[in-house]
Design a protein around this motif. Structure first.
Motif, short mmCIF file in Angstrom:
data_model
loop_
_atom_site.label_atom_id
_atom_site.label_comp_id
_atom_site.label_asym_id
_atom_site.label_seq_id
_atom_site.Cartn_x
_atom_site.Cartn_y
_atom_site.Cartn_z
N GLY A 1 0.81 -1.11 -0.01
CA GLY A 1 0.19 0.13 0.20
C GLY A 1 0.99 1.30 -0.01
O GLY A 1 0.16 2.38 0.07
N ARG A 2 2.12 1.19 -0.20
CA ARG A 2 2.87 2.30 -0.26
C ARG A 2 3.45 2.84 -1.53
O ARG A 2 3.92 4.10 -1.53
CB ARG A 2 4.08 2.13 0.66
CG ARG A 2 3.95 2.16 2.19
CD ARG A 2 2.87 1.80 2.86
NE ARG A 2 2.90 1.86 4.47
CZ ARG A 2 1.83 1.45 5.11
NH1 ARG A 2 0.88 0.71 4.60
NH2 ARG A 2 1.86 1.52 6.27
N GLU B 1 -12.66 -6.36 3.24
CA GLU B 1 -12.25 -5.19 4.26
C GLU B 1 -12.58 -5.21 5.63
O GLU B 1 -11.98 -4.80 6.45
CB GLU B 1 -13.00 -3.83 3.65
CG GLU B 1 -12.37 -3.53 2.18
CD GLU B 1 -12.97 -4.26 1.15
OE1 GLU B 1 -12.41 -4.22 0.13
OE2 GLU B 1 -14.11 -5.03 1.40
N THR C 1 -1.07 4.41 7.04
CA THR C 1 -1.82 3.24 6.36
C THR C 1 -1.50 3.39 5.11
O THR C 1 -2.07 2.62 4.40
CB THR C 1 -3.32 3.54 6.81
OG1 THR C 1 -3.63 4.90 6.27
CG2 THR C 1 -3.57 3.70 8.31
N SER D 1 -2.88 5.56 3.28
CA SER D 1 -4.11 6.09 2.61
C SER D 1 -4.28 7.39 3.20
O SER D 1 -3.97 7.48 4.37
CB SER D 1 -5.20 5.08 2.71
OG SER D 1 -5.55 4.81 4.10
N SER E 1 -3.03 10.34 3.18
CA SER E 1 -1.81 10.84 4.13
C SER E 1 -1.80 12.22 4.70
O SER E 1 -1.18 12.70 5.45
CB SER E 1 -0.69 10.69 3.35
OG SER E 1 -0.46 9.06 3.26
N GLN F 1 -6.78 9.51 12.14
CA GLN F 1 -6.63 8.11 11.39
C GLN F 1 -7.93 8.09 10.56
O GLN F 1 -9.09 8.42 10.84
CB GLN F 1 -6.92 7.07 12.56
CG GLN F 1 -6.59 5.65 12.18
CD GLN F 1 -5.47 5.34 12.05
OE1 GLN F 1 -4.50 6.02 12.20
NE2 GLN F 1 -5.05 3.91 11.83
N PRO F 2 -7.66 7.48 9.35
CA PRO F 2 -8.82 7.01 8.60
C PRO F 2 -10.07 6.16 9.12
O PRO F 2 -9.48 5.34 9.88
CB PRO F 2 -8.29 6.15 7.30
CG PRO F 2 -6.58 6.49 7.48
CD PRO F 2 -6.23 6.76 8.80
N ASP G 1 -8.25 0.00 7.14
CA ASP G 1 -7.10 1.07 7.25
C ASP G 1 -7.48 1.65 8.85
O ASP G 1 -6.50 1.87 9.48
CB ASP G 1 -7.08 2.20 6.47
CG ASP G 1 -6.90 2.01 4.97
OD1 ASP G 1 -7.53 0.87 4.58
OD2 ASP G 1 -6.20 2.56 4.29
N ARG G 2 -8.56 1.56 9.34
CA ARG G 2 -9.05 2.04 10.60
C ARG G 2 -8.23 1.53 11.85
O ARG G 2 -7.68 2.31 12.63
CB ARG G 2 -10.45 1.84 10.74
CG ARG G 2 -10.78 2.58 12.18
CD ARG G 2 -12.47 2.23 12.41
NE ARG G 2 -13.30 2.25 11.27
CZ ARG G 2 -14.42 1.91 11.21
NH1 ARG G 2 -14.71 0.96 12.33
NH2 ARG G 2 -15.02 1.89 9.98
N GLU H 1 -5.29 -0.78 10.71
CA GLU H 1 -4.20 -1.32 10.54
C GLU H 1 -3.16 -0.03 10.26
O GLU H 1 -3.24 0.62 9.16
CB GLU H 1 -4.22 -1.91 9.13
CG GLU H 1 -5.01 -3.40 9.26
CD GLU H 1 -4.93 -4.17 8.06
OE1 GLU H 1 -5.61 -5.29 8.16
OE2 GLU H 1 -4.60 -3.52 6.98
N SER H 2 -2.10 0.08 11.34
CA SER H 2 -1.43 0.98 11.15
C SER H 2 0.26 0.61 11.01
O SER H 2 0.29 -0.47 11.73
CB SER H 2 -1.32 2.06 12.34
OG SER H 2 -2.55 2.92 12.59
#
Length: 377
Positions: free
Chosen positions: A32-33, A63, A224, A226, A228, A233-234, A239-240, A242-243
């Motif tokens: 995801g980067r 998800e 995350t 996403s 950015s 926090q998203p 993503d909520r 998963e950091s």
């Protein structure tokens, strides 16, 4: 070597698990980067594991699968997300320290559903009382990691759903063996599990299945990949929760374990472990001085069996078995509450736990080696 400690970690895994980990370590970039090939490959691996977990556990969307370090991490995430100053928790008398310690650390009062070992009716009666007493969050151990006793999940779920009270299901010992259908558990807000036990994945993997939008508050915040530009926090899943960079090689291995389970079928694995547990309890029950904890109905117990001997401490017995290349676990198994419920807190137990690759021959050899040790008393 006879490995009978799968309740701690499954050592015998499908060959595809080892191959998937190695390939991911050699080929996967930052998940995801970035948009280059190694990063996209990492994304493919992670998504494939989410999708297979969705299939295995009856989720609506991939998800909803949040990757964690282990079941302890998942349980801490779920408790943190659901509990607040008004929370009054109820837990079974067979919970692991991964449940009790987060509650104590956060100052959350909890009520124990006191019941005898294998007494489903007693647990249900205690749950009704807890609801009357004002409990508004239940954490339920699906299968005891000490005794293999199976909680009456269907009945508890119906009771909690009717009362509008959420449940966190600790599936540490049931995931990969018992059928778990998230879409049929009306009260389930979260289902927590490790990747390295019944799911046959590597250590350092786990999953939090998010079954309710009540889980809003993440335990950690950070990168995350996403949104950015936002300093918060998203809110979107996964993503909520998963950091940071996930364990992509571990997730790839976990996906291989999930694919093995989907191909073989959980009912086949369950029947195999039932057979081994029945063989073991039959053998242990004939040995003088051995007290074995089991239910006469194999449908009420998973592939985990505990026993103790009247004249030899459990730790010494396990050490002597280890000297004969037999791997079991002894002591309190990080679950003193379960031992208190069963009356074994002072002594602990020796625990034997099976996986899909154990055999009946290993059970016979284990019983023989145990008899050799006890004959020298």
């Amino acid at each position: 070597m006879i490995y009978l400690d799968s309740a701690a970690t499954s050592l015998q895994k499908p060959r595809a698990v080892y191959q998937a980990v190695q390939k991911a370590m050699q080929s996967a970039g930052g998940y995801g980067r970035s948009g280059h090939r190694p990063a996209l490959y990492a994304g493919e691996l992670v998504y494939a594991c989410r999708e297979n977990a969705r299939r295995l556990f009856g989720l609506q969307e991939p998800e909803q699968v949040v990757f964690t370090m282990n079941a302890t991490h998942a349980l801490n995430q779920a408790i943190h997300a659901l509990a607040d100053a008004k929370t009054r928790a109820a837990i079974t008398g067979y919970e692991h320290n991964s449940v009790v310690r987060p509650l104590v650390e956060r100052g959350i009062p909890y009520q124990v559903l006191e019941s005898r070992l294998f007494d489903s009716n007693g647990m249900l009666q205690a749950a009704r009382q807890a609801l009357e007493d004002g409990a508004n969050l239940f954490v339920i151990n699906h299968v005891s990691n000490v005794f293999g006793s199976i909680a009456p999940i269907a009945e508890l779920d119906a009771m909690l759903a009717d009362a509008g009270v959420p449940m966190i299901l600790d599936a540490s010992q049931s995931a990969g063996t018992l059928e778990i259908h998230a879409d049929k558990l009306r009260s389930a807000a979260a289902i927590c599990m490790p990747g390295h036990k019944g799911l046959l994945g590597p250590q350092g993997t786990g999953m939090l299945l998010v079954c309710s939008e009540k889980l809003q508050k993440p335990l950690m915040q950070g990168g995350t990949g996403s949104l950015s530009q936002d300093m918060t926090q998203p809110k979107l899943l996964p993503d909520r929760f998963e950091s940071g960079t996930p364990n992509v090689p571990g997730i790839a291995g976990l996906d291989a374990g999930l694919r093995f389970l989907l191909a073989r079928g959980l009912s086949r694995i369950r029947k195999h472990e039932q057979m081994l547990a029945a063989d073991l309890t039959d053998g242990l029950s004939t040995i003088d001085g051995v007290e074995v904890f089991y239910h006469a109905d194999p449908a009420r117990q998973a592939g985990v069996v505990s026993f103790r001997h009247a004249k030899m401490p459990c730790e010494i017995l396990a050490e002597k078995l280890a000297d004969r290349d037999v791997c079991v676990r002894a002591g309190l198994h990080c679950a003193p509450l379960a031992h208190r419920s069963a009356g074994t807190l002072a002594s602990g137990t020796v625990r034997v736990s099976f996986g899909p690759f154990n055999t009946r021959r290993e059970v016979r050899e284990f019983t023989g080696k145990l008899c050799e040790i006890l004959e020298k008393l």
